[in-house]
Design a protein around this motif. Structure first.
Motif, PDB file in Angstrom:
ATOM      1  N   LYS A 171     -49.923 -26.308 -45.556  1.00 34.16           N
ATOM      2  CA  LYS A 171     -49.922 -25.852 -44.169  1.00 34.16           C
ATOM      3  C   LYS A 171     -48.513 -25.922 -43.584  1.00 34.16           C
ATOM      4  O   LYS A 171     -48.052 -24.977 -42.927  1.00 34.16           O
ATOM      5  N   GLN A 172     -47.827 -27.017 -43.795  1.00 32.77           N
ATOM      6  CA  GLN A 172     -46.463 -27.175 -43.280  1.00 32.77           C
ATOM      7  C   GLN A 172     -45.520 -26.145 -43.899  1.00 32.77           C
ATOM      8  O   GLN A 172     -44.655 -25.597 -43.216  1.00 32.77           O
ATOM      9  N   THR A 184     -52.156 -30.339 -46.427  1.00 36.04           N
ATOM     10  CA  THR A 184     -51.212 -30.586 -45.328  1.00 36.04           C
ATOM     11  C   THR A 184     -49.830 -30.077 -45.687  1.00 36.04           C
ATOM     12  O   THR A 184     -49.168 -29.432 -44.874  1.00 36.04           O
ATOM     13  N   ALA A 185     -49.385 -30.345 -46.897  1.00 30.58           N
ATOM     14  CA  ALA A 185     -48.074 -29.847 -47.341  1.00 30.58           C
ATOM     15  C   ALA A 185     -48.062 -28.321 -47.376  1.00 30.58           C
ATOM     16  O   ALA A 185     -47.084 -27.691 -46.955  1.00 30.58           O
ATOM     17  N   VAL A 220     -56.303 -33.541 -49.321  1.00 29.31           N
ATOM     18  CA  VAL A 220     -55.818 -33.490 -47.935  1.00 29.31           C
ATOM     19  C   VAL A 220     -54.292 -33.460 -47.910  1.00 29.31           C
ATOM     20  O   VAL A 220     -53.685 -32.695 -47.141  1.00 29.31           O
ATOM     21  N   GLY A 221     -53.652 -34.248 -48.741  1.00 28.21           N
ATOM     22  CA  GLY A 221     -52.195 -34.252 -48.802  1.00 28.21           C
ATOM     23  C   GLY A 221     -51.635 -32.911 -49.236  1.00 28.21           C
ATOM     24  O   GLY A 221     -50.669 -32.401 -48.654  1.00 28.21           O
TER      25      GLY A 221
END
Length: 165
Positions: free
Chosen positions: A35-36, A32-33, A28-29
């Motif tokens: 995606k950002q 998320t990174a 997940v981390g």
């Protein structure tokens, strides 16, 4: 005997469960990174992207039907062309977006940001016009003759002008 055996398996289950939680948090981390990073540096216009994907799906579907009507449909060619088109669209749209978001000494380049809308709509218009050309082959006569002639002349000339209908 059974109780003793389960007593030895309990720590193993706890270890696997802990690692699954840790792996899930790690995945997940990373996502998320990623995606950002994509939103910041590559592409952030999700409404355009959704519309473009739908338009591209319709275009791919019309191409498959056109190939079937002409008796040229081959499943391996179909998927090969889909992969090629998807990759080329990703490269094109990602390249445009990255170019537009580029900064020099911390400042956006003004003239580059005015190019993005033109290039995005050009890519979408190309997909739309190719879909129309496929529809003309699939079902001749669906569009009025003047519209078909306008598209054919535009395709031959490489430009489309405002039609005189």
């Amino acid at each position: 005997m059974k109780t003793t055996f389960l007593k030895y398996l309990n720590p193993l289950f706890e270890y696997v469960q802990f690692n699954m939680k840790l792996t899930t948090i790690l995945i997940v981390g990373i996502l998320t990174a990623l995606k950002q990073f994509i939103i910041r540096y590559i592409f952030d216009d999700t409404e355009y992207l959704i519309s473009f994907v739908i338009l591209s799906f319709i275009y791919i579907l019309s191409g498959a039907v056109k190939a079937h009507v002409k008796g040229e449909f081959r499943i391996h060619l179909f998927f090969g062309k889909i992969i090629l088109k998807v990759v080329s669209y990703i490269i094109f749209i990602g390249g445009i977006s990255t170019f537009v978001k580029m900064q020099v000494k911390g400042h956006a380049v003004d003239w580059a940001s005015s190019v993005d809308s033109y290039l995005y709509i050009t890519a979408a218009a190309n997909v739309f016009f190719n879909t129309i050309k496929n529809v003309i082959i699939i079902n001749p006569g669906l569009l009025p003759e003047k519209v078909e002639k306008w598209f054919q002349e535009g395709a031959e000339a490489g430009t489309l002008t405002k039609p005189n209908l």
